[in-house]
Design an enzyme around this catalytic site. Structure first.
Site, PDB file in Angstrom:
ATOM      1  NE  ARG A  24      -1.470  -1.514   3.615  1.00 30.08           N
ATOM      2  CZ  ARG A  24      -1.775  -1.364   5.061  1.00 30.08           C
ATOM      3  NH1 ARG A  24      -2.670  -0.830   5.460  1.00 30.08           N
ATOM      4  NH2 ARG A  24      -0.759  -1.668   5.704  1.00 30.08           N
ATOM      5  CD  GLN A  48       8.833  29.416  12.681  1.00 28.43           C
ATOM      6  OE1 GLN A  48       9.099  30.113  13.866  1.00 28.43           O
ATOM      7  NE2 GLN A  48       9.004  29.587  11.866  1.00 28.43           N
ATOM      8  CG  ASP A  49       6.567  21.573  12.702  1.00 30.81           C
ATOM      9  OD1 ASP A  49       7.228  21.896  13.584  1.00 30.81           O
ATOM     10  OD2 ASP A  49       5.970  20.708  12.592  1.00 30.81           O
ATOM     11  CG  ASN A  50       9.602  27.015   9.416  1.00 29.90           C
ATOM     12  OD1 ASN A  50       8.768  27.614   9.431  1.00 29.90           O
ATOM     13  ND2 ASN A  50      10.850  27.046   9.912  1.00 29.90           N
ATOM     14  NE  ARG A  60      14.014  26.965  -0.881  1.00 24.83           N
ATOM     15  CZ  ARG A  60      13.308  27.878  -1.009  1.00 24.83           C
ATOM     16  NH1 ARG A  60      13.558  28.986  -0.570  1.00 24.83           N
ATOM     17  NH2 ARG A  60      12.487  27.879  -1.828  1.00 24.83           N
ATOM     18  CG  HIS A  63      19.832  30.520   5.313  1.00 22.97           C
ATOM     19  ND1 HIS A  63      18.628  30.032   4.571  1.00 22.97           N
ATOM     20  CD2 HIS A  63      20.325  31.317   4.574  1.00 22.97           C
ATOM     21  CE1 HIS A  63      18.373  30.538   3.406  1.00 22.97           C
ATOM     22  NE2 HIS A  63      19.511  31.417   3.496  1.00 22.97           N
ATOM     23  CE  LYS A  73      17.227  26.296  10.789  1.00 15.15           C
ATOM     24  NZ  LYS A  73      17.945  26.711   9.477  1.00 15.15           N
ATOM     25  CG  HIS A 120      20.569  23.534   7.253  1.00 16.11           C
ATOM     26  ND1 HIS A 120      19.039  23.927   6.663  1.00 16.11           N
ATOM     27  CD2 HIS A 120      20.657  22.509   7.122  1.00 16.11           C
ATOM     28  CE1 HIS A 120      18.594  22.793   6.187  1.00 16.11           C
ATOM     29  NE2 HIS A 120      19.524  21.814   6.576  1.00 16.11           N
ATOM     30  CE1 TYR A 133      13.414  25.686   9.077  1.00 11.60           C
ATOM     31  CE2 TYR A 133      12.595  24.868   7.051  1.00 11.60           C
ATOM     32  CZ  TYR A 133      13.184  25.866   7.704  1.00 11.60           C
ATOM     33  OH  TYR A 133      13.123  27.278   7.182  1.00 11.60           O
ATOM     34  CD  GLU A 144      17.521  37.057   8.049  1.00 14.19           C
ATOM     35  OE1 GLU A 144      17.173  35.808   7.844  1.00 14.19           O
ATOM     36  OE2 GLU A 144      17.072  38.088   7.709  1.00 14.19           O
ATOM     37  CE  LYS A 170      18.204  37.179   4.173  1.00 15.69           C
ATOM     38  NZ  LYS A 170      17.188  37.052   5.006  1.00 15.69           N
ATOM     39  CG  ASP A 171      20.561  32.232   0.075  1.00  8.34           C
ATOM     40  OD1 ASP A 171      20.538  32.814   1.263  1.00  8.34           O
ATOM     41  OD2 ASP A 171      19.862  31.376   0.122  1.00  8.34           O
TER      42      ASP A 171
END
Length: 184
Positions: A24, A48-50, A60, A63, A73, A120, A133, A144, A170-171
């Protein structure tokens, strides 16, 4: 039941939950506080969950957040695959400036625990990926920091297969580790 393995950076752990597969599909308990805390040997409180969806070649990172909003994280991939990277930026750490990278995917169901003090980032290696995460502190723009993804002093071996990654402005403008906001 979790299988937990150390990585080359102290405190960064590879977590492999038990996956129950049959005709299944599969079932996995992606998080259980009691099991997670038993594996780490201490209580962790997530706030917090993202989730981020990205396409092939999107990179990405790198950070992090500094005190008073430094974040631990717990990261995983719900769909697709990524090359996930942690860089130790803790002052005085014997592995300061070193990195570890692992494939995380919906197929392998592996997770990575990154304690505070890790920069990360990740590169999407499938057509699309959903990256999920949990964090131990809330996102705080005033705390940040970022490090350039291709800092030669760190030397991350991204699996780019000859293509250039897609990065945010930004990165792309992030400084190398030597000039980045210090982790404290």
């Amino acid at each position: 039941m979790l299988r937990v393995s150390p990585t080359a950076i102290e405190g960064v752990l590879l977590i492999e939950p038990k996956v129950h597969r049959d005709d299944r599909g599969f079932f996995v308990e992606s998080f259980n506080a009691r099991e997670f805390e038993r594996a780490l040997g201490r209580r962790i409180h997530f706030v917090q969950d993202n989730q981020a969806r990205s396409s092939l070649g999107v990179l990405r990172g790198l950070h992090y957040q500094v005190t008073p909003h430094a974040q631990g994280k717990l990261v995983r991939v719900a769909h697709g695959a990524v090359f996930d990277v942690a860089v130790d930026i803790r002052p005085g750490s014997p592995t300061h400036g070193r990195w570890v990278g692992l494939e995380l995917s919906a197929d392998n169901q592996r997770q990575l625990w990154l304690p505070p003090g890790m920069a990360h980032g990740y590169l999407v290696t499938s057509e699309q990926a959903d990256f999920v995460y949990k964090t131990t502190d809330y996102y705080a723009p005033e705390s940040e920091g970022a490090i350039r993804w291709d800092d030669p002093a760190i030397g991350i071996e991204w699996p780019l297969a000859g293509r250039s990654p897609v990065v945010s402005a930004k990165d792309a403008a992030a400084p190398p580790l030597a000039h980045a906001r210090p982790f404290a």
